[in-house]
Design a protein around this motif. Structure first.
Motif, mmCIF file in Angstrom:
data_model
loop_
_atom_site.group_PDB
_atom_site.id
_atom_site.type_symbol
_atom_site.label_atom_id
_atom_site.label_comp_id
_atom_site.label_asym_id
_atom_site.label_seq_id
_atom_site.Cartn_x
_atom_site.Cartn_y
_atom_site.Cartn_z
ATOM 1 N N CYS A 40 22.356 8.396 -41.604
ATOM 2 C CA CYS A 40 23.300 7.269 -41.578
ATOM 3 C C CYS A 40 24.591 7.554 -40.831
ATOM 4 O O CYS A 40 25.040 6.765 -40.020
ATOM 5 C CB CYS A 40 23.678 6.866 -42.999
ATOM 6 S SG CYS A 40 22.294 6.450 -44.035
ATOM 7 N N MET A 41 25.202 8.688 -41.130
ATOM 8 C CA MET A 41 26.560 8.902 -40.629
ATOM 9 C C MET A 41 26.603 9.009 -39.118
ATOM 10 O O MET A 41 27.506 8.480 -38.478
ATOM 11 C CB MET A 41 27.127 10.171 -41.246
ATOM 12 C CG MET A 41 27.669 9.902 -42.610
ATOM 13 S SD MET A 41 28.950 11.047 -42.946
ATOM 14 C CE MET A 41 28.384 11.618 -44.507
ATOM 15 N N LEU B 105 24.326 7.775 -36.987
ATOM 16 C CA LEU B 105 23.933 6.488 -36.397
ATOM 17 C C LEU B 105 25.024 5.435 -36.483
ATOM 18 O O LEU B 105 25.123 4.568 -35.620
ATOM 19 C CB LEU B 105 22.699 5.939 -37.119
ATOM 20 C CG LEU B 105 21.329 6.392 -36.647
ATOM 21 C CD1 LEU B 105 20.269 5.632 -37.423
ATOM 22 C CD2 LEU B 105 21.147 6.157 -35.157
ATOM 23 N N THR B 106 25.818 5.469 -37.564
ATOM 24 C CA THR B 106 26.768 4.379 -37.765
ATOM 25 C C THR B 106 28.207 4.724 -37.418
ATOM 26 O O THR B 106 29.030 3.834 -37.309
ATOM 27 C CB THR B 106 26.745 3.863 -39.218
ATOM 28 O OG1 THR B 106 27.090 4.949 -40.083
ATOM 29 C CG2 THR B 106 25.377 3.334 -39.621
ATOM 30 N N SER B 107 28.547 6.014 -37.256
ATOM 31 C CA SER B 107 29.933 6.299 -36.868
ATOM 32 C C SER B 107 30.148 7.618 -36.126
ATOM 33 O O SER B 107 31.044 7.704 -35.287
ATOM 34 C CB SER B 107 30.862 6.248 -38.090
ATOM 35 O OG SER B 107 30.601 7.338 -38.945
ATOM 36 N N TYR C 236 29.230 9.090 -33.511
ATOM 37 C CA TYR C 236 28.506 8.951 -32.252
ATOM 38 C C TYR C 236 28.591 10.192 -31.358
ATOM 39 O O TYR C 236 27.702 10.440 -30.552
ATOM 40 C CB TYR C 236 29.009 7.721 -31.491
ATOM 41 C CG TYR C 236 28.923 6.449 -32.315
ATOM 42 C CD1 TYR C 236 27.764 6.144 -33.023
ATOM 43 C CD2 TYR C 236 29.996 5.562 -32.391
ATOM 44 C CE1 TYR C 236 27.677 4.991 -33.779
ATOM 45 C CE2 TYR C 236 29.915 4.405 -33.150
ATOM 46 C CZ TYR C 236 28.762 4.122 -33.844
ATOM 47 O OH TYR C 236 28.675 2.992 -34.600
ATOM 48 N N GLU D 110 25.585 12.418 -31.767
ATOM 49 C CA GLU D 110 24.382 11.869 -31.126
ATOM 50 C C GLU D 110 24.472 11.990 -29.607
ATOM 51 O O GLU D 110 23.527 12.439 -28.947
ATOM 52 C CB GLU D 110 24.193 10.402 -31.549
ATOM 53 C CG GLU D 110 22.907 9.804 -31.002
ATOM 54 C CD GLU D 110 22.603 8.401 -31.549
ATOM 55 O OE1 GLU D 110 23.258 7.977 -32.533
ATOM 56 O OE2 GLU D 110 21.720 7.741 -30.982
ATOM 57 N N LEU D 111 25.636 11.598 -29.054
ATOM 58 C CA LEU D 111 25.812 11.667 -27.600
ATOM 59 C C LEU D 111 25.605 13.091 -27.100
ATOM 60 O O LEU D 111 24.881 13.326 -26.133
ATOM 61 C CB LEU D 111 27.237 11.198 -27.223
ATOM 62 C CG LEU D 111 27.509 9.698 -27.275
ATOM 63 C CD1 LEU D 111 29.005 9.429 -27.199
ATOM 64 C CD2 LEU D 111 26.792 8.982 -26.125
ATOM 65 N N ARG E 163 21.954 14.271 -27.363
ATOM 66 C CA ARG E 163 21.128 13.620 -26.338
ATOM 67 C C ARG E 163 21.430 14.183 -24.955
ATOM 68 O O ARG E 163 20.583 14.156 -24.069
ATOM 69 C CB ARG E 163 21.379 12.109 -26.340
ATOM 70 C CG ARG E 163 20.731 11.384 -27.524
ATOM 71 C CD ARG E 163 20.813 9.874 -27.337
ATOM 72 N NE ARG E 163 20.474 9.129 -28.540
ATOM 73 C CZ ARG E 163 19.225 8.815 -28.893
ATOM 74 N NH1 ARG E 163 18.205 9.176 -28.132
ATOM 75 N NH2 ARG E 163 18.997 8.137 -30.012
ATOM 76 N N LEU F 60 33.502 13.525 -26.337
ATOM 77 C CA LEU F 60 34.721 14.273 -26.680
ATOM 78 C C LEU F 60 35.952 13.374 -26.804
ATOM 79 O O LEU F 60 36.913 13.726 -27.487
ATOM 80 C CB LEU F 60 34.977 15.373 -25.649
ATOM 81 C CG LEU F 60 34.163 16.649 -25.917
ATOM 82 C CD1 LEU F 60 34.062 17.503 -24.671
ATOM 83 C CD2 LEU F 60 34.772 17.456 -27.057
ATOM 84 N N LEU G 196 35.999 10.823 -28.465
ATOM 85 C CA LEU G 196 35.964 10.228 -29.807
ATOM 86 C C LEU G 196 36.479 11.181 -30.892
ATOM 87 O O LEU G 196 36.719 10.772 -32.020
ATOM 88 C CB LEU G 196 34.537 9.786 -30.149
ATOM 89 C CG LEU G 196 33.891 8.809 -29.151
ATOM 90 C CD1 LEU G 196 32.447 8.527 -29.548
ATOM 91 C CD2 LEU G 196 34.686 7.504 -29.081
#
Lengths: 290, 170
Positions: free
Chosen positions: A9-10, A12-14, A16, A19-20, A23, A275, A277
């Motif tokens: 959840c964390m 996917l929803t904030s 980022y 995840e970035l 990926r 970075l 963010l």
């Protein structure tokens, strides 16, 4: 190789940036990502009110991963990683529970065959990709910088369930930091919790716990703190100022996901690593590196 | 004859104690009170959580008192006690069982935990997708960051989750 990723959840929803950066770095090691359709919460927050419900959620997500043809699953969040690892432990041991959960999964046309291998980011990079491979892939080593590692509770304990090298003296994250050319300093507060587990019931104490850890890190005069868990990142990064206020200390410690630091050393552009963010003051370190 | 705690006049609840032990398949009598759990407890300094006392209190059968006191919600779940317990008596597991029992009995569960449950039932995740602000005050969502859309879980799972969350009839 291909690897499935359960983001949780964390992220996917904030969170980022995690995840970035994941990926962005995995393709550099010729690894491609398979996303899981229809994944839900991992179960960790539900464990507090009903452990079997938490195990159901975990197994359901693992069943979805199997359905997507995934046999190696990367679980970047510490909380999700422990939740899945615990669920697998109970699934193997408890016949009654296994039958009950199988019936519930069947309602959705799902089945779980326990043919899945779990990896947390740190274990995956350290044990599967390997420190040597990272060393040889790095393009812009971050020599001369000093960091401290905060692996986070749930990839270290309980050592009977997770994949830790030494639960009282974990070194994997340190080895990974040093593979980038930087130095990783050992410190007495390394195993201290970020306080995240108390954020729901006792937010002030949670911030105090984070603040005390950060205060200790400040006195080490390092260039930054490296984490591998979205919850720890929120507590030690985004909530750093609030934590500092509570413990009466002006805190300006740059906090990175390991994957962001690795991305910089691989020569990946900073926005692709999320970075911009990070709420902690990471600019001074990025400037030193570019 | 029942043991009565003279400070609070609490009586032992043998039934609930058996329930706790059974529910957690908990090795209650392994604990020999070495206090290794408490000496390394994250919540000890700030919130006065003493895991070894939780074990003793369960042994005494003062379960109602434990689950309504709020002390079980001071645990940060860092799991140091579980790692370090020389007797495999893992106090954090016992605390989880007590929390589960508190939920079943609707006894003093912090609001925030209940909210998480209802959000998971509602959206499948612990929160909806958030917009985030960068250090230079630009606002981003997943799309602007070129991240794929979140694929939401099917409705069927909610039903199964609800079945599991409903307390068993005796």
């Amino acid at each position: 190789m291909e690897i499935g990723v359960y983001w949780g959840c964390m992220i996917l929803t904030s969170q980022y940036a995690y995840e970035l950066s994941l990926r962005a770095i995995l393709p550099k090691f010729n690894i491609s990502i398979i996303d899981i359709d229809g994944a839900s919460c991992c179960g960790a927050p539900i464990k507090n009110v009903n452990q079997n419900a938490a195990i159901y959620l975990a197994i359901r997500n693992l069943a979805l991963a199997e359905k997507a043809g995934i046999s190696e699953l990367l679980v970047p969040c510490n909380g999700c990683y422990l939740s899945f690892s615990e669920a697998l432990y109970h699934w193997k041991k408890d016949d009654t529970l296994r039958r009950e959960l199988s019936n519930l999964l069947a309602e959705e046309g799902l089945e779980f065959n326990d043919n899945i291998n779990l990896w947390h980011t740190i274990d995956f990079l350290h044990d599967k990709v390997s420190v040597e491979k990272i060393k040889t892939t790095v393009k812009k080593p971050i020599n001369g910088l000093k960091f401290v590692a905060h692996p986070g509770c749930h990839i270290l304990r309980p050592s009977t369930i997770v994949n830790v090298d030494n639960p009282e003296k974990p070194r994997k994250l340190d080895d990974l930091i040093e593979a980038l050319g930087a130095e990783s300093i050992d410190y007495p507060e390394k195993l201290d919790c970020c306080g995240g587990g108390l954020l729901l019931s006792h937010p002030e104490s949670a911030l105090t716990i984070a603040g005390l850890k950060l205060k200790a890190i400040k006195n080490l005069n390092v260039d930054g703190l490296v984490v591998s868990c979205p919850s720890c990142k929120i507590m030690l990064g985004a909530k750093q100022e609030a934590a500092g206020t509570i413990v009466g200390e002006k805190l300006q410690i740059p906090v990175f996901y390991y994957t962001q630091l690795l991305g910089l050393a691989l020569g990946i552009e900073e926005k692709s690593l999320g970075l911009h963010l990070n709420q902690s003051p990471v600019d001074k370190i990025i400037e030193k590196l570019t | 004859m029942t043991i009565v705690d003279l400070m609070s006049e609490a009586k032992m609840n043998v039934e609930l104690r058996s329930k706790v032990i059974k529910k957690g398949k908990y090795e209650l009598y392994n604990c020999f009170q070495c206090m290794r759990c408490t000496s390394g407890c994250t919540s000890m300094k700030l919130l006065e959580l003493k895991p070894h006392q939780i074990v003793t209190t369960v042994k005494l059968g003062l379960i109602d008192e434990l689950i309504t006191s709020g002390i079980i919600w001071t645990c940060a779940m860092c799991l140091k006690c579980t790692e370090r317990c020389p007797q495999d008596a893992a106090p954090s597991n016992l605390i989880t069982v007590l929390r589960n029992l508190a939920f079943d009995m609707e006894a003093n569960v912090p609001e925030a935990y209940l909210k998480v449950v209802s959000t998971v039932l509602d959206v499948g995740l612990i929160q909806e997708e958030q917009k985030v602000t960068s250090r230079d005050f630009e606002v981003y969502d997943r799309e602007q960051l070129n991240l794929p859309k979140i694929s939401k879980p099917s409705e069927t799972f909610k039903n199964s989750l609800l079945i599991l969350l409903t307390p068993e009839e005796e």
